[in-house]
Design an enzyme around this catalytic site. Structure first.
Site, PDB file in Angstrom:
ATOM      1  CG  HIS A   1     -10.221  -6.852   6.977  1.00  0.00           C
ATOM      2  ND1 HIS A   1      -9.409  -7.369   7.937  1.00  0.00           N
ATOM      3  CD2 HIS A   1      -9.632  -7.152   5.797  1.00  0.00           C
ATOM      4  CE1 HIS A   1      -8.379  -7.979   7.363  1.00  0.00           C
ATOM      5  NE2 HIS A   1      -8.483  -7.858   6.068  1.00  0.00           N
TER       6      HIS A   1
ATOM      7  CD  GLU B   1      -1.477  -2.460   1.615  1.00  0.00           C
ATOM      8  OE1 GLU B   1      -0.353  -2.524   2.158  1.00  0.00           O
ATOM      9  OE2 GLU B   1      -2.181  -3.466   1.396  1.00  0.00           O
TER      10      GLU B   1
END
Lengths: 333, 349
Positions: A130, A61
């Site tokens: 998440h 990321e």
């Protein structure tokens, strides 16, 4: 002409419009190619635009966002998908220390026209790491813009506006909204959407109290307003749409009329968007019109639990908003 | 860089049986590998019936897990696992019932063995690799003769955390073994889009030992890990082991690999099945036969059934559990939320 489509299709359509029109626009992210993204949002775009412009990246990321910053300042228009918004924690340096600051630090000589799409929120059983709603972090950073659509049309338009925008924009997408459907007028070009971000809009009007939310919270607020209407309480529901910049004018005007303010969002309360809204209202001319202290109905202070029942209890539900609204109505009787 | 191999895919022994494996342990590895394959079927069925949350199948990677685990000493060594290391966790003493409860999100699933040498399975990619380095460094500072093993995948190896953990392990000489399960896929992204390099060679770049191993060869995985452990204990520092294997199933129960895995490639991978290879050799060596297989299957079924009984007996999740352990010392605001929530439930609100 408007057609009914899901939020994920509406976002997909916006990417298609932008990519067809502007060769500078490209997509990058994890599993966005043949897989179509973890939530299917980029489905079909690989076939249409090819692997160079719909780029499956390594699971990195930091470099995905850092690469986007570099591409953006040299004239490209990257649209980045974080697979889950939670993964952006790995990319905070390029986002917060670089993307948000380069225009300022380089004396206006560069702009950073990148878009970062963040699928966030709970309710999907995806557990602690998440399911978060992290938008307040980004809304806190000078140099970033943060938008959080609640309808398919806004998701479509705000993505196009974000791509058009010269500044870095964080697009907060709630995972539970992806399948929500609504009428969408697919724009013919980027120019059809004003580069300026649309501000706060009413989703419902009523004279008894003002409920403010954004993203999926608007659906909760609207359902709560319907339940309240059955009891004869009419609420105005305002959708902020943009969290930074924050358009408080319509909120102040509404609260001046109703005298009661309730803000709801899924993110935890402390130092959140709701706190900013309440502070803005009580610091305005609406203060003198408040009949009761404003309240916030937010996610609880615990990490999102994996166990299904507990996850639901962590997220504000319609009945929580209704109960809080009833207390607001009762306090000045 | 040819992977180390001791068993050819047809089950022929091409090297020596590594030291440290007597008959019981050779058989024990087979039994644990079989349990893994069977657990996948049972767990996926439970997930489909709504009993489990997301489950990450391990089929195809049994040898990499079991070989590396058996080379360690769970009585002194520490395991820092990623999801998909169910078998390593069981080897370190995690009851299977507890594992299943964890996959449901039941608070009792968070109960770890008393010895505390097993860490919760990590879901965030490579986020646990720095922990493993820190843990190993701590062991060294305390003068303990033990090592740490940390598993993650080829996808996770792209995270900055993976590199930083290995680099710091190199600088500190921390007794840690990183096992990178190169199963060819990061959800839908194949290895050549993840990296163009040989993963094991990254060890050179950070000054630690590196080995490339056939991850479908349980004996080779055992041998390489045993060597790495000896190095770690003797002050030789960290090792990166790349286990070259293949994910035969889905990434998780939320994934549909038919969207992106070529059927022929999958069929080809099945010819290198780690279970078949090891069973063939073990049978030829006179250590395995149909009776042993049947006994193993009976034991596995009983183990899994017992775990499901434990799972079912755990009962519903206590509503107050979501407030537990947010802080070691619960602040007043949270205590208030707990009290209000439980009162509302009690009042039928």
């Amino acid at each position: 002409m408007a057609e009914v489509m899901s939020t994920s299709r509406a976002i997909n359509a916006a990417m298609r419009v932008a990519m067809a029109e502007d060769p500078r626009v490209f997509l990058a992210g994890e599993d966005i190619g043949v897989y179509g993204g973890a939530f299917g949002v980029t489905d079909g775009l690989l076939g249409e635009f090819g692997a160079e412009r719909v780029r499956d990246t390594p699971i990195s990321e930091d470099i995905i966002v850092g690469m986007a910053v570099g591409a953006a300042i040299t004239g490209m228009r990257p649209v980045i998908e974080m697979q889950f918004s939670d993964f952006v924690v790995n990319a905070m340096d390029p986002l917060v220390n670089q993307a948000a600051k380069l225009h300022f630090m380089y004396g206006g000589n560069v702009t950073v026209p990148m878009v970062l799409r963040l699928p966030g929120g709970g309710g999907t059983g995806a557990a602690e790491q998440h399911s978060q709603s992290l938008e307040a972090w980004f809304a806190h950073v000078p140099g970033l813009k943060v938008v959080a659509p609640s309808t398919p049309q806004d998701a479509h338009d705000l993505l196009l506006a974000s791509i058009n925008d010269p500044d870095p924009v964080v697009l907060v997408e709630h995972k539970l909204l992806y399948k929500a459907e609504g009428p969408v007028e697919v724009r013919g070009s980027l120019a059809e959407v004003d580069a300026a971000f649309a501000g706060t809009v009413p989703r419902r009007t009523g004279g008894d109290l003002t409920i403010v939310s954004y993203s999926r919270g608007c659906a909760v607020a609207l359902d709560a307003a319907e339940a309240l209407a059955a009891d004869g309480v009419e609420a105005t529901v305002l959708d902020l749409r943009s969290l930074r910049p924050l358009d408080l004018g319509p909120v102040i005007a509404s609260v001046t009329a109703t005298g009661r303010l309730l803000v709801t969002h899924e993110a935890p309360g402390p130092v959140g968007v709701g706190a900013e809204v309440v502070a803005g209202v009580v610091g305005s001319e609406a203060f003198d019109h408040l009949l009761v202290p404003p309240v916030r109905v937010t996610g609880r202070d615990n990490p999102m639990p994996y166990a299904p029942g507990l996850e639901r209890a962590t997220i504000p539900q319609v009945e929580d908003v209704v109960a809080a609204a009833r207390r607001l109505m009762a306090e000045d009787d | 860089m040819e992977p180390l191999q001791l068993l050819a895919p047809d089950g022929t022994l091409t090297g020596d049986v590594p030291d440290g494996l007597d008959e019981d342990r050779l058989v024990g590895m087979m039994r644990l590998m079989l349990l893994g394959r069977r657990l996948d079927q049972k767990a996926i069925a439970l997930q489909r019936r709504g009993k489990l949350g997301t489950y990450a199948p391990l089929s195809g990677q049994e040898a990499a897990s079991v070989g590396s685990s058996f080379a360690m000493d769970p009585d002194v060594d520490h395991l820092v696992p990623q999801y998909r290391e169910q078998l390593a966790m069981l080897h370190w003493g995690l009851p299977l019932g507890t594992y299943l409860l964890q996959r449901y999100g039941h608070p009792r699933g968070a109960e770890l063995p008393e010895h505390r040498r097993l860490y919760p399975q990590q879901v965030a990619l490579a986020a646990h690799a720095p922990h493993a380095t820190g843990l190993a460094w701590g062991l060294r500072l305390r003068g303990e003769r033990a090592a740490v093993i940390c598993h993650f995948g080829d996808g996770a190896s792209s995270e900055g955390d993976a590199h930083e953990a290995m680099n710091l392990a190199g600088v500190t000489g921390a007794p840690v073994i990183f096992v990178i399960q190169n199963n060819g896929w990061a959800i839908s992204v194949p290895l050549h889009l993840q990296t163009r390099g040989v993963i094991a060679r990254r060890a050179d770049g950070v000054g630690i030992a590196g080995e490339r191993v056939d991850g479908n060869d349980v004996l080779a995985m055992y041998a390489a890990t045993r060597r790495a452990r000896a190095r770690a204990l003797d002050g030789g520092g960290a090792t990166l082991i790349e286990a070259v294997t293949y994910r035969l199933g889905a990434h998780t129960t939320a994934d549909d690999p038919t969207k992106y895995v070529d059927a022929d490639e999958l069929e080809d991978a099945r010819t290198r099945d780690p279970l078949t290879r090891y069973r063939t050799w073990l049978t030829g060596a006179g250590l395995w036969d149909e009776a042993r297989e049947e006994a193993a299957v009976a034991w596995i079924d009983e183990t899994v059934d017992e775990a499901v009984r434990v799972f079912d007996a755990a009962g519903p999740v206590d509503p107050g559990a979501m407030f537990d352990h947010v802080y070691a010392d619960e602040p007043p605001r949270l205590a208030r939320q707990r009290a209000e929530y439980l009162a509302a439930l009690g009042g039928g609100a």
